[in-house]
Design an enzyme around this catalytic site. Structure first.
Site: not given
Ligand SMILES: NC(=O)c1ccc[n+]([C@@H]2O[C@H](COP(=O)([O-])OP(=O)(O)OC[C@H]3O[C@@H](n4cnc5c(N)ncnc54)[C@H](OP(=O)(O)O)[C@@H]3O)[C@@H](O)[C@H]2O)c1
Length: 268
Positions: A152, A166
Protein backbone atom coordinates in the site's frame (compact mmCIF):
# COMPACT_ATOMS: atom_id res chain seq x y z
CA UNK A 1 10.08 -7.61 -33.03
CA UNK A 2 8.32 -7.92 -29.71
CA UNK A 3 5.56 -10.47 -29.50
CA UNK A 4 3.39 -11.39 -26.53
CA UNK A 5 5.24 -9.05 -24.18
CA UNK A 6 2.20 -8.82 -21.90
CA UNK A 7 0.71 -12.25 -22.62
CA UNK A 8 -0.09 -14.65 -19.80
CA UNK A 9 -1.01 -17.43 -22.16
CA UNK A 10 -1.38 -20.77 -20.34
CA UNK A 11 -0.22 -19.43 -16.96
CA UNK A 12 -1.48 -20.90 -13.67
CA UNK A 13 -2.01 -18.27 -10.96
CA UNK A 14 -3.20 -18.00 -7.37
CA UNK A 15 -4.64 -14.70 -6.13
CA UNK A 16 -5.37 -14.59 -2.40
CA UNK A 17 -8.37 -12.49 -1.46
CA UNK A 18 -9.57 -12.79 -5.05
CA UNK A 19 -13.28 -12.81 -4.28
CA UNK A 20 -13.66 -9.03 -4.45
CA UNK A 21 -11.87 -5.68 -4.62
CA UNK A 22 -8.28 -5.52 -5.79
CA UNK A 23 -7.82 -9.30 -5.87
CA UNK A 24 -10.79 -9.69 -8.20
CA UNK A 25 -9.42 -6.92 -10.47
CA UNK A 26 -6.12 -8.81 -10.72
CA UNK A 27 -7.73 -12.23 -11.26
CA UNK A 28 -9.85 -10.78 -14.09
CA UNK A 29 -6.78 -9.08 -15.56
CA UNK A 30 -4.79 -12.33 -15.65
CA UNK A 31 -7.66 -14.18 -17.34
CA UNK A 32 -8.02 -11.37 -19.88
CA UNK A 33 -4.41 -11.97 -20.99
CA UNK A 34 -4.84 -15.71 -21.47
CA UNK A 35 -4.12 -17.26 -18.07
CA UNK A 36 -5.32 -20.88 -18.17
CA UNK A 37 -6.34 -21.11 -14.52
CA UNK A 38 -6.63 -18.51 -11.78
CA UNK A 39 -7.27 -19.86 -8.29
CA UNK A 40 -8.85 -17.40 -5.87
CA UNK A 41 -9.17 -17.62 -2.10
CA UNK A 42 -11.26 -15.91 0.57
CA UNK A 43 -12.80 -16.92 3.88
CA UNK A 44 -16.41 -16.69 2.70
CA UNK A 45 -17.19 -19.53 0.30
CA UNK A 46 -20.33 -17.97 -1.24
CA UNK A 47 -18.74 -14.80 -2.66
CA UNK A 48 -15.58 -16.73 -3.62
CA UNK A 49 -17.60 -19.28 -5.62
CA UNK A 50 -19.75 -16.53 -7.18
CA UNK A 51 -16.68 -14.60 -8.37
CA UNK A 52 -15.08 -17.77 -9.77
CA UNK A 53 -18.26 -18.52 -11.69
CA UNK A 54 -18.57 -14.92 -12.94
CA UNK A 55 -14.97 -14.70 -14.19
CA UNK A 56 -15.00 -18.21 -15.73
CA UNK A 57 -18.04 -17.16 -17.77
CA UNK A 58 -16.31 -13.98 -19.00
CA UNK A 59 -12.97 -15.39 -20.15
CA UNK A 60 -11.66 -18.52 -21.92
CA UNK A 61 -9.57 -19.52 -18.88
CA UNK A 62 -10.93 -20.98 -15.67
CA UNK A 63 -11.32 -19.24 -12.31
CA UNK A 64 -11.42 -21.70 -9.41
CA UNK A 65 -12.54 -20.91 -5.85
CA UNK A 66 -10.58 -22.30 -2.89
CA UNK A 67 -12.27 -20.73 0.15
CA UNK A 68 -9.78 -21.04 3.03
CA UNK A 69 -8.88 -18.71 5.91
CA UNK A 70 -5.16 -18.06 5.41
CA UNK A 71 -4.60 -16.08 8.62
CA UNK A 72 -3.30 -19.22 10.37
CA UNK A 73 -0.41 -21.56 9.60
CA UNK A 74 -2.95 -24.35 9.34
CA UNK A 75 -4.93 -22.44 6.69
CA UNK A 76 -1.75 -21.59 4.78
CA UNK A 77 -0.74 -25.27 4.73
CA UNK A 78 -4.24 -26.30 3.65
CA UNK A 79 -4.21 -23.86 0.71
CA UNK A 80 -0.70 -24.87 -0.35
CA UNK A 81 -1.63 -28.57 -0.13
CA UNK A 82 -4.73 -27.96 -2.25
CA UNK A 83 -2.67 -26.20 -4.95
CA UNK A 84 0.05 -28.87 -4.89
CA UNK A 85 -2.56 -31.61 -5.20
CA UNK A 86 -3.93 -29.99 -8.36
CA UNK A 87 -0.89 -28.38 -9.99
CA UNK A 88 2.76 -29.46 -10.31
CA UNK A 89 3.67 -25.88 -11.24
CA UNK A 90 2.49 -22.43 -10.15
CA UNK A 91 3.51 -19.53 -12.43
CA UNK A 92 2.14 -16.62 -10.41
CA UNK A 93 1.30 -16.07 -6.74
CA UNK A 94 -0.37 -12.81 -5.74
CA UNK A 95 -0.34 -12.19 -1.98
CA UNK A 96 -3.29 -9.80 -1.90
CA UNK A 97 -5.53 -10.77 1.05
CA UNK A 98 -5.14 -8.10 3.70
CA UNK A 99 -6.78 -6.45 6.67
CA UNK A 100 -6.78 -2.97 8.20
CA UNK A 101 -7.51 -1.56 11.65
CA UNK A 102 -7.96 2.03 12.75
CA UNK A 103 -8.08 3.28 16.34
CA UNK A 104 -6.80 6.23 18.38
CA UNK A 105 -3.22 5.75 19.52
CA UNK A 106 -4.26 5.64 23.20
CA UNK A 107 -6.98 3.06 22.55
CA UNK A 108 -5.23 0.86 19.97
CA UNK A 109 -5.88 -2.82 20.92
CA UNK A 110 -3.45 -5.72 20.70
CA UNK A 111 -6.02 -7.61 18.61
CA UNK A 112 -5.84 -4.84 15.99
CA UNK A 113 -2.09 -5.26 15.90
CA UNK A 114 -1.95 -9.07 15.69
CA UNK A 115 -4.72 -9.53 13.13
CA UNK A 116 -3.20 -7.04 10.69
CA UNK A 117 0.46 -7.97 11.10
CA UNK A 118 -0.38 -11.67 10.77
CA UNK A 119 -2.44 -11.51 7.58
CA UNK A 120 -0.47 -8.70 5.91
CA UNK A 121 3.11 -9.80 6.67
CA UNK A 122 3.31 -13.30 8.12
CA UNK A 123 0.90 -14.88 5.64
CA UNK A 124 2.65 -13.61 2.47
CA UNK A 125 5.97 -14.96 3.79
CA UNK A 126 4.74 -18.38 4.86
CA UNK A 127 2.40 -18.88 1.90
CA UNK A 128 5.25 -18.10 -0.51
CA UNK A 129 7.45 -20.53 1.44
CA UNK A 130 4.75 -23.22 1.37
CA UNK A 131 4.37 -22.79 -2.40
CA UNK A 132 8.07 -22.44 -3.19
CA UNK A 133 8.11 -25.98 -4.67
CA UNK A 134 5.53 -25.38 -7.44
CA UNK A 135 6.88 -21.83 -8.02
CA UNK A 136 10.44 -23.13 -8.50
CA UNK A 137 9.09 -25.94 -10.71
CA UNK A 138 7.44 -23.35 -12.99
CA UNK A 139 10.47 -21.07 -13.09
CA UNK A 140 13.24 -20.87 -15.67
CA UNK A 141 15.63 -18.17 -16.85
CA UNK A 142 13.46 -17.68 -19.94
CA UNK A 143 10.18 -17.70 -18.06
CA UNK A 144 10.56 -16.82 -14.38
CA UNK A 145 7.78 -17.48 -11.89
CA UNK A 146 6.30 -14.42 -10.18
CA UNK A 147 5.32 -13.50 -6.64
CA UNK A 148 3.48 -10.18 -6.42
CA UNK A 149 2.79 -8.77 -2.96
CA UNK A 150 0.01 -6.21 -2.61
CA UNK A 151 1.37 -3.57 -0.24
CA UNK A 152 0.00 0.00 0.00
CA UNK A 153 1.12 3.58 -0.38
CA UNK A 154 0.52 3.69 3.39
CA UNK A 155 3.76 1.72 3.65
CA UNK A 156 5.63 4.44 1.73
CA UNK A 157 4.35 7.70 3.19
CA UNK A 158 2.58 8.60 6.43
CA UNK A 159 -1.18 8.52 6.07
CA UNK A 160 -3.10 10.85 8.44
CA UNK A 161 -5.37 7.96 9.53
CA UNK A 162 -4.48 6.22 12.79
CA UNK A 163 -3.87 2.80 11.27
CA UNK A 164 -0.64 1.97 13.10
CA UNK A 165 -0.40 -1.75 12.48
CA UNK A 166 -1.53 -1.37 8.86
CA UNK A 167 1.17 1.23 8.10
CA UNK A 168 3.82 -0.90 9.79
CA UNK A 169 2.61 -4.06 8.03
CA UNK A 170 2.71 -2.53 4.56
CA UNK A 171 6.10 -0.94 5.11
CA UNK A 172 7.28 -4.33 6.39
CA UNK A 173 5.86 -6.08 3.34
CA UNK A 174 7.71 -3.69 1.02
CA UNK A 175 11.02 -4.52 2.67
CA UNK A 176 10.17 -8.22 2.90
CA UNK A 177 9.60 -8.08 -0.86
CA UNK A 178 13.18 -6.83 -1.39
CA UNK A 179 14.63 -9.40 0.97
CA UNK A 180 12.79 -12.35 -0.54
CA UNK A 181 13.50 -11.12 -4.06
CA UNK A 182 17.28 -11.32 -3.72
CA UNK A 183 17.00 -14.87 -2.40
CA UNK A 184 14.40 -16.28 -4.79
CA UNK A 185 15.76 -14.68 -7.99
CA UNK A 186 18.51 -17.32 -7.82
CA UNK A 187 15.78 -19.85 -8.57
CA UNK A 188 14.24 -17.58 -11.24
CA UNK A 189 11.35 -16.63 -8.98
CA UNK A 190 10.80 -12.87 -9.27
CA UNK A 191 9.31 -11.14 -6.22
CA UNK A 192 7.83 -7.65 -6.54
CA UNK A 193 5.10 -5.56 -4.95
CA UNK A 194 2.37 -3.15 -5.93
CA UNK A 195 1.50 -0.24 -3.62
CA UNK A 196 -2.06 0.78 -4.51
CA UNK A 197 -3.50 4.20 -3.83
CA UNK A 198 -7.29 4.49 -3.46
CA UNK A 199 -9.33 1.78 -5.20
CA UNK A 200 -13.02 1.06 -4.57
CA UNK A 201 -13.45 -1.89 -2.22
CA UNK A 202 -15.02 -3.06 1.03
CA UNK A 203 -11.76 -2.11 2.75
CA UNK A 204 -11.59 1.33 1.14
CA UNK A 205 -15.18 2.40 1.71
CA UNK A 206 -14.20 6.05 1.31
CA UNK A 207 -13.05 5.43 -2.27
CA UNK A 208 -16.13 3.28 -2.92
CA UNK A 209 -18.73 5.61 -1.42
CA UNK A 210 -17.11 9.05 -1.84
CA UNK A 211 -14.92 8.67 -4.92
CA UNK A 212 -15.17 12.35 -5.90
CA UNK A 213 -14.07 13.56 -2.49
CA UNK A 214 -11.17 11.09 -2.29
CA UNK A 215 -10.18 12.13 -5.82
CA UNK A 216 -9.51 15.69 -4.65
CA UNK A 217 -6.43 14.37 -2.79
CA UNK A 218 -5.10 12.50 -5.82
CA UNK A 219 -2.87 14.47 -8.21
CA UNK A 220 -4.40 12.51 -11.13
CA UNK A 221 -7.82 13.78 -10.03
CA UNK A 222 -9.49 10.38 -9.76
CA UNK A 223 -9.41 7.12 -7.84
CA UNK A 224 -7.93 3.97 -9.40
CA UNK A 225 -9.92 1.75 -11.73
CA UNK A 226 -9.97 -1.99 -12.40
CA UNK A 227 -7.84 -1.37 -15.51
CA UNK A 228 -5.20 0.54 -13.51
CA UNK A 229 -4.77 -2.35 -11.06
CA UNK A 230 -5.03 -5.13 -13.63
CA UNK A 231 -2.54 -3.35 -15.90
CA UNK A 232 0.16 -3.13 -13.21
CA UNK A 233 -0.32 -6.76 -12.18
CA UNK A 234 -0.26 -8.00 -15.79
CA UNK A 235 2.96 -6.03 -16.39
CA UNK A 236 4.71 -7.58 -13.40
CA UNK A 237 3.35 -11.07 -14.09
CA UNK A 238 4.22 -11.15 -17.80
CA UNK A 239 7.49 -11.18 -19.77
CA UNK A 240 7.36 -7.37 -19.74
CA UNK A 241 8.11 -7.30 -16.00
CA UNK A 242 10.80 -10.00 -15.79
CA UNK A 243 13.64 -7.57 -14.96
CA UNK A 244 11.74 -5.77 -12.19
CA UNK A 245 13.09 -7.56 -9.12
CA UNK A 246 12.32 -6.59 -5.53
CA UNK A 247 10.76 -3.27 -6.49
CA UNK A 248 7.44 -1.86 -5.34
CA UNK A 249 5.41 0.01 -7.94
CA UNK A 250 3.07 2.69 -6.62
CA UNK A 251 -0.20 2.70 -8.58
CA UNK A 252 -1.71 5.73 -6.94
CA UNK A 253 -2.33 8.61 -9.34
CA UNK A 254 0.71 10.40 -7.91
CA UNK A 255 -0.20 10.55 -4.20
CA UNK A 256 3.20 9.43 -2.90
CA UNK A 257 4.81 12.20 -4.93
CA UNK A 258 2.45 14.84 -3.56
CA UNK A 259 3.83 16.59 -0.51
CA UNK A 260 2.09 15.34 2.65
CA UNK A 261 1.36 18.01 5.20
CA UNK A 262 0.03 20.66 2.86
CA UNK A 263 -3.50 22.03 2.52
CA UNK A 264 -6.19 19.58 1.43
CA UNK A 265 -4.30 16.39 2.07
CA UNK A 266 -6.45 15.26 5.00
CA UNK A 267 -4.16 16.34 7.82
CA UNK A 268 -6.37 19.25 8.87
N1 LIG B 1 -8.61 -0.70 -1.80
C1 LIG B 1 -7.61 0.12 -1.60
O1 LIG B 1 -7.74 1.32 -1.77
C2 LIG B 1 -6.26 -0.42 -1.18
C3 LIG B 1 -5.20 0.50 -1.12
C4 LIG B 1 -3.94 0.03 -0.77
C5 LIG B 1 -3.74 -1.31 -0.50
N2 LIG B 1 -4.79 -2.19 -0.58
C6 LIG B 1 -4.51 -3.60 -0.30
O2 LIG B 1 -5.08 -4.41 -1.30
C7 LIG B 1 -5.40 -5.69 -0.76
C8 LIG B 1 -6.85 -6.00 -1.10
O3 LIG B 1 -7.67 -5.03 -0.46
P1 LIG B 1 -9.14 -4.64 -0.91
O4 LIG B 1 -9.26 -3.19 -0.79
O5 LIG B 1 -9.49 -5.33 -2.18
O6 LIG B 1 -9.93 -5.30 0.33
P2 LIG B 1 -11.26 -6.12 0.46
O7 LIG B 1 -12.30 -5.65 -0.49
O8 LIG B 1 -11.57 -6.11 1.92
O9 LIG B 1 -10.85 -7.60 0.00
C9 LIG B 1 -10.06 -8.41 0.81
C10 LIG B 1 -10.05 -9.81 0.24
O10 LIG B 1 -9.26 -10.64 1.09
C11 LIG B 1 -10.05 -11.72 1.59
N3 LIG B 1 -9.59 -12.05 2.93
C12 LIG B 1 -9.60 -11.26 4.02
N4 LIG B 1 -9.13 -11.92 5.09
C13 LIG B 1 -8.80 -13.16 4.66
C14 LIG B 1 -8.28 -14.31 5.29
N5 LIG B 1 -8.00 -14.34 6.61
N6 LIG B 1 -8.08 -15.44 4.56
C15 LIG B 1 -8.37 -15.44 3.23
N7 LIG B 1 -8.87 -14.37 2.57
C16 LIG B 1 -9.10 -13.25 3.29
C17 LIG B 1 -11.49 -11.20 1.51
O11 LIG B 1 -12.50 -12.21 1.48
P3 LIG B 1 -13.20 -12.72 2.87
O12 LIG B 1 -13.65 -11.52 3.61
O13 LIG B 1 -14.33 -13.60 2.40
O14 LIG B 1 -12.16 -13.49 3.58
C18 LIG B 1 -11.43 -10.45 0.18
O15 LIG B 1 -11.48 -11.34 -0.89
C19 LIG B 1 -5.10 -5.61 0.74
O16 LIG B 1 -3.85 -6.18 1.01
C20 LIG B 1 -5.09 -4.12 0.99
O17 LIG B 1 -4.31 -3.78 2.11
C21 LIG B 1 -6.05 -1.77 -0.89
Amino acid sequence: MFTNLFSLDGRIALVTGGSRGIGKMIAAGFLSQGAAKVYITARKAGPCDATAKELSAQYPGECIALPIDISTMNGIEMLAAEIKKREPRLDILVNNAGAAWGADFDEFPESGWDKVMTLNVKTPFFLTKALAGPLRAAASADKPAKVINIASIDGIFVNPMETYSYAASKSGLIHLTRRMAVKLIRDHVVVTAIAPGPFQSDMNKAARDNADQVATRVPAGRIGTDEDMAGAAIYLASRAGDYVVGATIAVDGGIVYANPGIKGDGWD
